[in-house]
Design a protein around this motif. Structure first.
Motif, mmCIF file in Angstrom:
data_model
loop_
_atom_site.group_PDB
_atom_site.id
_atom_site.type_symbol
_atom_site.label_atom_id
_atom_site.label_comp_id
_atom_site.label_asym_id
_atom_site.label_seq_id
_atom_site.Cartn_x
_atom_site.Cartn_y
_atom_site.Cartn_z
ATOM 1 N N ALA A 299 0.811 -1.217 0.000
ATOM 2 C CA ALA A 299 0.000 0.000 0.000
ATOM 3 C C ALA A 299 0.843 1.264 0.000
ATOM 4 N N GLU A 300 2.009 1.227 0.618
ATOM 5 C CA GLU A 300 2.820 2.456 0.724
ATOM 6 C C GLU A 300 3.257 2.964 -0.643
ATOM 7 N N PRO A 301 3.910 2.170 -1.507
ATOM 8 C CA PRO A 301 4.271 2.691 -2.828
ATOM 9 C C PRO A 301 3.056 2.981 -3.706
ATOM 10 N N VAL A 302 1.965 2.224 -3.541
ATOM 11 C CA VAL A 302 0.765 2.484 -4.325
ATOM 12 C C VAL A 302 0.185 3.848 -3.973
ATOM 13 N N ARG A 303 0.041 4.123 -2.695
ATOM 14 C CA ARG A 303 -0.506 5.415 -2.284
ATOM 15 C C ARG A 303 0.383 6.565 -2.738
ATOM 16 N N ARG A 304 1.688 6.348 -2.694
ATOM 17 C CA ARG A 304 2.617 7.390 -3.124
ATOM 18 C C ARG A 304 2.456 7.670 -4.617
ATOM 19 N N ALA A 305 2.342 6.603 -5.410
ATOM 20 C CA ALA A 305 2.192 6.774 -6.853
ATOM 21 C C ALA A 305 0.862 7.427 -7.192
ATOM 22 N N LEU A 306 -0.220 6.998 -6.553
ATOM 23 C CA LEU A 306 -1.516 7.603 -6.818
ATOM 24 C C LEU A 306 -1.513 9.087 -6.455
ATOM 25 N N ALA A 307 -0.907 9.411 -5.312
ATOM 26 C CA ALA A 307 -0.846 10.820 -4.901
ATOM 27 C C ALA A 307 -0.050 11.648 -5.895
ATOM 28 N N ASP A 308 1.078 11.121 -6.347
ATOM 29 C CA ASP A 308 1.895 11.853 -7.324
ATOM 30 C C ASP A 308 1.163 12.030 -8.652
ATOM 31 N N ALA A 309 0.297 11.073 -8.977
ATOM 32 C CA ALA A 309 -0.479 11.163 -10.223
ATOM 33 C C ALA A 309 -1.717 12.036 -10.058
ATOM 34 N N GLY A 310 -2.020 12.435 -8.825
ATOM 35 C CA GLY A 310 -3.195 13.253 -8.573
ATOM 36 C C GLY A 310 -4.496 12.482 -8.662
ATOM 37 N N LEU A 311 -4.448 11.182 -8.332
ATOM 38 C CA LEU A 311 -5.630 10.330 -8.423
ATOM 39 C C LEU A 311 -5.914 9.660 -7.086
ATOM 40 N N ASP A 312 -7.183 9.361 -6.850
ATOM 41 C CA ASP A 312 -7.575 8.570 -5.688
ATOM 42 C C ASP A 312 -7.648 7.087 -6.033
ATOM 43 N N ARG A 313 -8.045 6.784 -7.265
ATOM 44 C CA ARG A 313 -8.156 5.415 -7.738
ATOM 45 C C ARG A 313 -8.069 5.432 -9.252
ATOM 46 N N VAL A 314 -7.966 4.255 -9.846
ATOM 47 C CA VAL A 314 -7.797 4.152 -11.295
ATOM 48 C C VAL A 314 -8.923 3.311 -11.878
ATOM 49 N N THR A 315 -8.943 3.236 -13.197
ATOM 50 C CA THR A 315 -9.943 2.418 -13.882
ATOM 51 C C THR A 315 -9.664 0.934 -13.695
ATOM 52 N N HIS A 316 -8.390 0.569 -13.825
ATOM 53 C CA HIS A 316 -8.026 -0.851 -13.810
ATOM 54 C C HIS A 316 -6.688 -1.040 -13.105
ATOM 55 N N VAL A 317 -6.602 -2.093 -12.290
ATOM 56 C CA VAL A 317 -5.357 -2.471 -11.622
ATOM 57 C C VAL A 317 -4.812 -3.714 -12.306
ATOM 58 N N SER A 318 -3.591 -3.609 -12.826
ATOM 59 C CA SER A 318 -2.912 -4.730 -13.482
ATOM 60 C C SER A 318 -1.737 -5.125 -12.608
ATOM 61 N N ALA A 319 -1.853 -6.261 -11.918
ATOM 62 C CA ALA A 319 -0.851 -6.664 -10.931
ATOM 63 C C ALA A 319 -0.207 -7.984 -11.328
ATOM 64 N N CYS A 320 1.114 -7.970 -11.435
ATOM 65 C CA CYS A 320 1.896 -9.180 -11.683
ATOM 66 C C CYS A 320 2.675 -9.456 -10.400
ATOM 67 N N LEU A 321 2.311 -10.525 -9.705
ATOM 68 C CA LEU A 321 2.762 -10.729 -8.339
ATOM 69 C C LEU A 321 3.556 -12.022 -8.176
ATOM 70 N N ALA A 322 4.655 -11.932 -7.446
ATOM 71 C CA ALA A 322 5.362 -13.131 -7.022
ATOM 72 C C ALA A 322 4.466 -13.935 -6.094
ATOM 73 N N ASN A 323 4.664 -15.232 -6.073
ATOM 74 C CA ASN A 323 3.920 -16.142 -5.200
ATOM 75 C C ASN A 323 2.461 -16.327 -5.630
ATOM 76 N N ALA A 324 2.099 -15.798 -6.799
ATOM 77 C CA ALA A 324 0.796 -16.104 -7.401
ATOM 78 C C ALA A 324 1.033 -17.227 -8.397
ATOM 79 N N ASP A 325 1.353 -18.399 -7.889
ATOM 80 C CA ASP A 325 1.843 -19.475 -8.749
ATOM 81 C C ASP A 325 0.731 -20.311 -9.369
ATOM 82 N N LEU A 326 -0.420 -20.384 -8.715
ATOM 83 C CA LEU A 326 -1.532 -21.183 -9.205
ATOM 84 C C LEU A 326 -2.716 -20.271 -9.512
ATOM 85 N N PRO A 327 -3.569 -20.630 -10.466
ATOM 86 C CA PRO A 327 -4.744 -19.807 -10.755
ATOM 87 C C PRO A 327 -5.586 -19.513 -9.522
ATOM 88 N N VAL A 328 -5.715 -20.494 -8.629
ATOM 89 C CA VAL A 328 -6.506 -20.254 -7.426
ATOM 90 C C VAL A 328 -5.855 -19.185 -6.550
#
Length: 328
Positions: free
Chosen positions: A56-85
């Motif tokens: 949340a810390e880098p996300v909030r920082r980036a959103l604040a710098d962009a002048g946004l509270d939220r976005v249309t779409h979140v595209s997240a590529c995450l470690a440890n998301a190894d299985l579809p479930v």
């Protein structure tokens, strides 16, 4: 079809690995509005809630710098998301944070793949701390592997290479195995005189467990010096990378087509000649139409492009975003 056609559409792109996280906020036109970097994303070690609290810390920082509270779409590529479930579970937890209207979570290997291709078509093999492979076609079909260690048939990665080198070196020193320079180069890396001293230091944690990862480069240096045992380990990794890529291409019915095979991660981008040459030679024999490329750009670009794909953004938007990260 894109999620929206409004000029105000935006993407929050997240590439979260075990050691660091890159975040970017990008408009649907491909303009990079803000970026931020944070620590690693490790749900298995700290729990899902704590992992997202750290994110949340880098996300909030980036959103604040962009002048946004939220976005249309979140595209997240995450470690440890190894299985579809696991992707589904993490997507649910991420959506609850309220950072965007829609959320898509993928394993972080998909970020490497998408960063290296002009369209979502090809195969990527990533070898860093671990090893993984994914493939995509524009029609949405994917090929992937569980990639959760030996129980899912995996071999390789920086940690696995270090363990393999230690195994051969220990047996060489006490006489159970053939002689190898690894019995000297591995302990010497830590200023120790013998494998026994290194075994003791690792077992009693006089050396932090994570420092085992330092031994993969020692293995490659020893192989480059001509040691047969070290060379055999490197050659086995070239075999494994080739098998992963070939199986993924076969599953996607791309084996007989001209298609990119992307190599990423710290091990595969380090410029180890024997490994690089071995992979190219093996792939030339098994998948002769595959074009091998090294991906050195930050993987967060792949998360951005996947997000722009979801928005139905124009090709010019993708090129604008790509130029930002590929500029010298």
């Amino acid at each position: 079809m894109g999620l929206t056609s409004t000029d105000t559409a935006s993407v929050l792109a997240i590439d979260a690995g075990n050691s660091k996280t890159d975040v970017a906020v990008v408009s649907a036109a491909g303009e990079v509005l803000a970026t931020a970097r944070g620590g690693g994303f490790r749900p298995p070690a700290v729990g899902v809630a704590a992992a997202f609290d750290a994110l949340a810390e880098p996300v909030r920082r980036a959103l604040a710098d962009a002048g946004l509270d939220r976005v249309t779409h979140v595209s997240a590529c995450l470690a440890n998301a190894d299985l579809p479930v696991e992707e589904e579970q993490l997507a649910t937890a991420l959506h609850a944070r309220g950072w965007g209207g829609t959320v898509e979570v993928r394993n972080d290997t998909f970020a490497i793949l998408r960063a290296g291709v002009a369209e979502p078509r090809g195969v990527a093999v990533v070898c860093g701390a671990g090893i993984n492979c994914v493939g995509m076609r524009p029609d949405g079909r994917t090929a992937r592997f569980p990639a959760i260690g030996r129980i899912s048939g995996d071999w390789g990665g920086g940690w696995g290479l270090a363990e393999e080198a230690l195994w051969f070196a220990a047996r060489a020193e006490d006489g159970r195995g053939e002689a190898t320079a690894l019995a000297h180069t591995l302990p010497a890396h830590f200023g120790l005189s013998s494998m026994y001293a290194l075994i003791e230091a690792l077992h009693l944690e006089h050396l932090a467990p994570e420092r085992r990862g330092e031994l993969a480069p020692v293995l490659f240096a020893t192989a480059a010096g001509g040691d047969p045992v070290a060379r055999a380990i490197v050659d086995r990794l070239a075999d494994e990378v080739t098998v992963l890529a070939t199986v993924a291409l076969t599953r996607l019915e791309l084996l007989d087509e001209q298609v990119p095979v992307l190599l990423g991660g710290s091990v595969l981008t380090a410029g180890h000649d024997r490994l690089d040459d071995g992979i190219r030679a093996r792939l030339a024999a098994r998948a002769p139409k595959a074009a091998v490329h090294i991906v050195n750009v930050r993987p967060v670009l792949g998360a951005v492009l996947l997000g722009l794909d979801r928005l139905g953004a124009a090709a010019g938007a993708q090129e604008r975003a790509r130029t930002y990260w590929e500029a010298p």
